[in-house]
Scaffold this motif. Sequence first.
Motif, PDB file in Angstrom:
ATOM      1  N   ASP A  66       0.816  -1.215   0.000  1.00  0.00           N
ATOM      2  CA  ASP A  66       0.000   0.000   0.000  1.00  0.00           C
ATOM      3  C   ASP A  66       0.852   1.269   0.000  1.00  0.00           C
ATOM      4  N   TRP A  67       2.141   1.126   0.320  1.00  0.00           N
ATOM      5  CA  TRP A  67       3.019   2.296   0.281  1.00  0.00           C
ATOM      6  C   TRP A  67       3.486   2.534  -1.163  1.00  0.00           C
ATOM      7  N   LYS A  68       3.313   3.762  -1.620  1.00  0.00           N
ATOM      8  CA  LYS A  68       3.798   4.165  -2.935  1.00  0.00           C
ATOM      9  C   LYS A  68       4.937   5.172  -2.732  1.00  0.00           C
ATOM     10  N   ILE A  69       6.081   4.854  -3.324  1.00  0.00           N
ATOM     11  CA  ILE A  69       7.229   5.751  -3.251  1.00  0.00           C
ATOM     12  C   ILE A  69       7.304   6.525  -4.563  1.00  0.00           C
ATOM     13  N   VAL A  70       7.033   7.826  -4.495  1.00  0.00           N
ATOM     14  CA  VAL A  70       6.937   8.656  -5.693  1.00  0.00           C
ATOM     15  C   VAL A  70       8.156   9.587  -5.760  1.00  0.00           C
ATOM     16  N   LYS A  71       8.940   9.443  -6.812  1.00  0.00           N
ATOM     17  CA  LYS A  71      10.102  10.306  -7.024  1.00  0.00           C
ATOM     18  C   LYS A  71       9.692  11.504  -7.861  1.00  0.00           C
ATOM     19  N   LEU A  72       9.909  12.691  -7.342  1.00  0.00           N
ATOM     20  CA  LEU A  72       9.566  13.924  -8.048  1.00  0.00           C
ATOM     21  C   LEU A  72      10.846  14.515  -8.644  1.00  0.00           C
ATOM     22  N   ALA A  73      10.828  14.769  -9.949  1.00  0.00           N
ATOM     23  CA  ALA A  73      12.000  15.294 -10.662  1.00  0.00           C
ATOM     24  C   ALA A  73      11.822  16.773 -10.976  1.00  0.00           C
ATOM     25  N   GLY A  74      12.940  17.464 -11.219  1.00  0.00           N
ATOM     26  CA  GLY A  74      12.925  18.889 -11.486  1.00  0.00           C
ATOM     27  C   GLY A  74      12.280  19.256 -12.811  1.00  0.00           C
ATOM     28  N   THR A  75      11.734  20.454 -12.885  1.00  0.00           N
ATOM     29  CA  THR A  75      11.128  20.994 -14.108  1.00  0.00           C
ATOM     30  C   THR A  75      12.083  22.031 -14.716  1.00  0.00           C
ATOM     31  N   MET A  94      11.991  25.037 -14.339  1.00  0.00           N
ATOM     32  CA  MET A  94      12.280  26.055 -13.328  1.00  0.00           C
ATOM     33  C   MET A  94      13.588  25.749 -12.621  1.00  0.00           C
ATOM     34  N   ASP A  95      13.845  24.439 -12.360  1.00  0.00           N
ATOM     35  CA  ASP A  95      15.103  23.995 -11.742  1.00  0.00           C
ATOM     36  C   ASP A  95      15.285  22.522 -12.097  1.00  0.00           C
ATOM     37  N   PRO A  96      15.974  22.208 -13.194  1.00  0.00           N
ATOM     38  CA  PRO A  96      16.133  20.822 -13.636  1.00  0.00           C
ATOM     39  C   PRO A  96      16.863  19.934 -12.623  1.00  0.00           C
ATOM     40  N   GLN A  97      17.649  20.528 -11.734  1.00  0.00           N
ATOM     41  CA  GLN A  97      18.404  19.742 -10.751  1.00  0.00           C
ATOM     42  C   GLN A  97      17.600  19.419  -9.494  1.00  0.00           C
ATOM     43  N   ALA A  98      16.429  20.010  -9.372  1.00  0.00           N
ATOM     44  CA  ALA A  98      15.626  19.793  -8.166  1.00  0.00           C
ATOM     45  C   ALA A  98      15.062  18.371  -8.135  1.00  0.00           C
ATOM     46  N   LYS A  99      14.870  17.861  -6.920  1.00  0.00           N
ATOM     47  CA  LYS A  99      14.289  16.525  -6.757  1.00  0.00           C
ATOM     48  C   LYS A  99      13.822  16.364  -5.311  1.00  0.00           C
ATOM     49  N   MET A 100      12.929  15.409  -5.089  1.00  0.00           N
ATOM     50  CA  MET A 100      12.472  15.072  -3.734  1.00  0.00           C
ATOM     51  C   MET A 100      11.695  13.769  -3.788  1.00  0.00           C
ATOM     52  N   MET A 101      11.332  13.260  -2.593  1.00  0.00           N
ATOM     53  CA  MET A 101      10.643  11.972  -2.498  1.00  0.00           C
ATOM     54  C   MET A 101       9.372  12.144  -1.673  1.00  0.00           C
ATOM     55  N   MET A 128      15.682  15.640   0.303  1.00  0.00           N
ATOM     56  CA  MET A 128      15.139  16.871  -0.238  1.00  0.00           C
ATOM     57  C   MET A 128      16.198  17.574  -1.079  1.00  0.00           C
ATOM     58  N   GLY A 129      15.904  17.768  -2.371  1.00  0.00           N
ATOM     59  CA  GLY A 129      16.848  18.431  -3.262  1.00  0.00           C
ATOM     60  C   GLY A 129      16.290  19.716  -3.812  1.00  0.00           C
ATOM     61  N   LEU A 130      15.665  20.522  -2.934  1.00  0.00           N
ATOM     62  CA  LEU A 130      15.091  21.793  -3.353  1.00  0.00           C
ATOM     63  C   LEU A 130      15.905  22.946  -2.771  1.00  0.00           C
TER      64      LEU A 130
END
Length: 289
Positions: free
Chosen positions: A179-188, A190-197, A214-216
């Motif tokens: 039931d746990w979903k691990i969603v990786k969010l990638a940069g747009t 606005m900031d291609p290097q940004a990322k978070m979970m 946290m990569g913001l």
Amino acid sequence: MEEGKAYIESGILELYVLGELNEQEQHEVEAMAAQYPEVKQEISAIELAMEEYAIQHSVQPSIGLANKILEKIEAATVATPKVSENLTPATPQEAKILPLYPEGYESKLKTLRIALIACAVLLIVAGIALYTAHTELGTAKEQIIALNQDKQKFANTVNYMKETNRELQTIADMPNDPDWKIVKLAGTKMDPQAKMMVYWHTSGRHVMVDNSKMGLPKNDQAHQYQLWALVNGKPVNLGVFDVKADTTHILLKMKEIGSAQAFAVTLEKRGGVASPTMDQMIVMGSVSI
């Protein structure tokens, strides 16, 4: 019983004995002592411990102190006046010469002087002992306050470690719960290097952000990051958060959601907005089915 024990371990009883509490806090301690015998016993034990500490660390006066006091008293003592030996009789008959002081007066005066000197010495010794005890009690008071501060710091550290271990265990158990979903969010753009979970529990509706991944960029005081869930093409607000280098939690709990196809984060004014500012979207990620 547990409440009385917890109250004893809080360190407030030491501050009560030292007189560091305000009137309301003193009444609270006295009420707890009336309700819990163990609290009253602990107060008595603290008072006794402080008294024994002051006595054990008292400083005795120097041996020469009494001699110096004796010399000063003797020097200030007025000499006893002598009786004139040439008394003229008032009548032709031989006059009787009577002593100016009763018999044994000199002996009693000497005894009185010694007693006064002894009292003065005892008074000075008591004063020195009282001053020393007061100084030692002040030192003990400072030590108790410092110990209470260290105790609070230690308790905070222990609580932080417990919370961190619990959060790490939650992350470690996620692969075993479908039931746990691990969603990786990638940069747009606005900031291609940004990322978070983002962690989302589909049945429990829990949504959490991983601060350790946290990569913001750090936000300023006027702005906050806002998390959105995309539900059937419509954004749903899941709350705001700050990016801090000294965060105290690994997992940051957000608002719950029952269904979502994707998650995204935008940079908004502090407090959040009702609708996302699309050109301020910094990361986005789809939920894998």
